[in-house]
Enzyme design. Structure first.
Site, mmCIF file in Angstrom:
data_model
loop_
_atom_site.group_PDB
_atom_site.id
_atom_site.type_symbol
_atom_site.label_atom_id
_atom_site.label_comp_id
_atom_site.label_asym_id
_atom_site.label_seq_id
_atom_site.Cartn_x
_atom_site.Cartn_y
_atom_site.Cartn_z
ATOM 1 N N GLY A 101 -0.175 5.525 -4.354
ATOM 2 C CA GLY A 101 -0.711 6.762 -4.672
ATOM 3 C C GLY A 101 -0.292 7.919 -4.065
ATOM 4 N N TRP B 293 2.730 7.942 -2.521
ATOM 5 C CA TRP B 293 4.024 8.071 -3.140
ATOM 6 C C TRP B 293 4.329 8.998 -4.429
ATOM 7 C CZ3 TRP B 293 6.941 7.181 -7.603
ATOM 8 C CH2 TRP B 293 8.158 6.831 -7.684
ATOM 9 N N LEU C 175 10.401 -20.903 -5.429
ATOM 10 C CA LEU C 175 9.505 -19.796 -4.830
ATOM 11 C C LEU C 175 8.351 -19.880 -5.141
ATOM 12 C CD1 LEU C 175 8.977 -17.244 -2.672
ATOM 13 C CD2 LEU C 175 9.800 -15.927 -4.913
ATOM 14 N N ILE D 180 -6.481 -4.880 7.843
ATOM 15 C CA ILE D 180 -6.181 -6.112 6.957
ATOM 16 C C ILE D 180 -7.020 -6.053 5.772
ATOM 17 C CG2 ILE D 180 -6.536 -8.588 6.956
ATOM 18 C CD1 ILE D 180 -4.855 -8.001 9.158
ATOM 19 N N ASP E 185 0.704 -1.079 -0.179
ATOM 20 C CA ASP E 185 -0.149 -0.112 -0.092
ATOM 21 C C ASP E 185 0.832 1.096 0.031
ATOM 22 O OD1 ASP E 185 -2.386 1.305 -0.072
ATOM 23 O OD2 ASP E 185 -2.640 1.517 2.229
ATOM 24 N N GLU F 34 2.301 -13.120 12.323
ATOM 25 C CA GLU F 34 3.020 -12.025 13.083
ATOM 26 C C GLU F 34 2.559 -10.787 12.080
ATOM 27 O OE1 GLU F 34 4.168 -11.997 16.185
ATOM 28 O OE2 GLU F 34 3.796 -14.301 16.395
ATOM 29 N N HIS G 47 1.987 3.243 -9.069
ATOM 30 C CA HIS G 47 1.823 1.920 -9.346
ATOM 31 C C HIS G 47 3.045 1.340 -10.376
ATOM 32 C CE1 HIS G 47 -1.628 2.309 -7.218
ATOM 33 N NE2 HIS G 47 -2.389 2.974 -8.353
HETATM 34 C C1 IPE Z 1 -5.557 -2.531 0.178
HETATM 35 O O1 IPE Z 1 -5.004 -1.526 -0.113
HETATM 36 C C2 IPE Z 1 -5.376 -3.718 -0.997
HETATM 37 C C3 IPE Z 1 -4.167 -3.492 -1.632
HETATM 38 C C4 IPE Z 1 -2.944 -3.230 -1.517
HETATM 39 C C5 IPE Z 1 -4.333 -4.159 -3.050
HETATM 40 P P1 IPE Z 1 -6.264 -0.278 -0.115
HETATM 41 O O2 IPE Z 1 -5.491 0.963 -0.059
HETATM 42 O O3 IPE Z 1 -7.200 -0.499 -1.099
HETATM 43 O O4 IPE Z 1 -6.875 -0.347 1.297
HETATM 44 P P2 IPE Z 1 -7.804 0.600 2.105
HETATM 45 O O5 IPE Z 1 -8.844 1.055 1.201
HETATM 46 O O6 IPE Z 1 -6.713 1.718 2.574
HETATM 47 O O7 IPE Z 1 -8.233 0.012 3.429
HETATM 48 C C1 IPE Z 2 -1.790 -0.041 -3.374
HETATM 49 O O1 IPE Z 2 -1.523 1.454 -3.267
HETATM 50 C C2 IPE Z 2 -1.931 -0.297 -4.770
HETATM 51 C C3 IPE Z 2 -3.406 -0.705 -4.921
HETATM 52 C C4 IPE Z 2 -4.411 -0.826 -4.148
HETATM 53 C C5 IPE Z 2 -3.516 -1.439 -6.430
HETATM 54 P P1 IPE Z 2 -2.704 2.459 -3.310
HETATM 55 O O2 IPE Z 2 -3.055 2.875 -4.479
HETATM 56 O O3 IPE Z 2 -3.778 2.072 -2.320
HETATM 57 O O4 IPE Z 2 -1.908 3.983 -2.682
HETATM 58 P P2 IPE Z 2 -2.674 4.766 -1.360
HETATM 59 O O5 IPE Z 2 -3.091 4.090 -0.351
HETATM 60 O O6 IPE Z 2 -3.350 5.669 -2.238
HETATM 61 O O7 IPE Z 2 -1.215 5.689 -1.332
HETATM 62 MG MG MG Z 3 -4.041 2.534 -0.157
#
Ligand code: IPE
Ligand code: IPE
Ligand code: MG
Length: 253
Positions: free
Chosen positions: A29, A31, A137, A198, A26, A210, A43
């Site tokens: 966006g 970054w 792996l 989660i 996560d 963990e 991405h």
């Molecule tokens: C969780 O990230 C799913 C993935 C990284 C693929 P999100 O950015 O979608 O999660 P929320 O919405 O903050 O919980």
């Molecule tokens: C995780 O990064 C990637 C996906 C969910 C595909 P995000 O896109 O959720 O990035 P943030 O949380 O907006 O920074």
């Molecule tokens: Mg996110």
């Protein structure tokens, strides 16, 4: 039958590297936003870090790496972002599978794939078939995956497998039908990007995993950051309901 019984019944050692690492990648966006770039740039950079993480797992002898790439809730994002993510997924499959195969990586994709375009479904099928014999792996990508979906589809299949059974169900009846039935439960869960939740990832399988949360954004989560997570894991004592004294005595009693 599943290859592994629930890891909660035995205590795997923590001093060694984790056998199975599961990651919510996560922060892509944010970054990009920090750099005044479009979200998709985050991405794109994120895919590079997947490459680095796979290399690190191969070098460290980690057997299973499971990555959350797209949740069943991510369809709620702007259509343009969803479509760019799908294009990136297609491109990564087209460009990376050969290298994965050469390095002994077996690729699987878990989730409800029926919602993806036929071309993407076909690429996934080919990649899985091509790498099916590899054993160094196990790389699993969770795409259009949701932990609740996984449990529900497993319940349906469990009931269909024993239609006359009315009661007395055990964990072991369900586990062979879960998407990750080929792997032991994750030893270490990592979520980058600062959120401590989660987000409907592996709900059943994370029962005794963990958990490691870091504010580092996924595109910055390099091998040194990964080693910090492993070091944190190695300091923990996994008790699975037992006491410290019992563990010192007889770890698998
Ligand atoms: C969780 O990230 C799913 C993935 C990284 C693929 P999100 O950015 O979608 O999660 P929320 O919405 O903050 O919980
Ligand atoms: C995780 O990064 C990637 C996906 C969910 C595909 P995000 O896109 O959720 O990035 P943030 O949380 O907006 O920074
Ligand atoms: Mg996110």
């Amino acid at each position: 039958m599943a290859l592994f019984s629930s890891s909660t019944r035995q205590v795997p050692p923590t001093a060694v590297v984790p056998r199975h690492v599961a990651v919510i990648m996560d922060g892509n966006g944010r970054w990009a936003k920090k750099r005044f770039l479009p979200r998709v740039a985050g991405h794109v950079k994120g895919v590079e870090l997947v490459r680095e993480m796979v290399r690190a797992c191969l070098e460290r002898g980690i057997q299973y790496l499971t990555l959350f790439a797209f949740s069943s809730e991510n369809w709620r994002r702007p259509q343009e972002e969803v479509s760019l993510l799908m294009q990136l997924f297609v491109k990564a499959l087209e460009q990376e599978v050969e290298k994965l195969d050469r390095n002994g990586v077996r690729l699987r994709v878990i989730g409800d794939l029926s919602r993806f375009e036929p071309k993407l479904q076909e690429l996934i099928r080919q990649a899985e078939a091509r790498t099916a014999g590899n054993t160094r792996l196990d790389l699993t990508i969770a795409a259009n995956y949701g932990g609740r979906w996984d449990i529900m589809q497993a319940v349906e299949r469990m009931l269909a497998a024993q239609p006359d059974k009315r009661s007395g169900w055990q964990d072991a009846d369900l586990e062979p039908h879960l998407s990750m039935n080929f792997a032991p439960e994750p030893d270490l869960f990592i979520r980058t990007g600062g959120e401590e939740r989660i987000s409907n990832f592996l709900l059943w399988q994370l029962a005794y995993t963990e958990l490691y949360f870091t504010p580092t954004l996924w595109p910055d989560f390099n091998t040194a950051e990964f080693d910090k997570a492993i070091a944190s894991f190695q300091q923990r004592e996994r008790r699975f309901g037992r006491t410290s004294e019992q563990l010192a005595d007889k770890p698998n009693a």
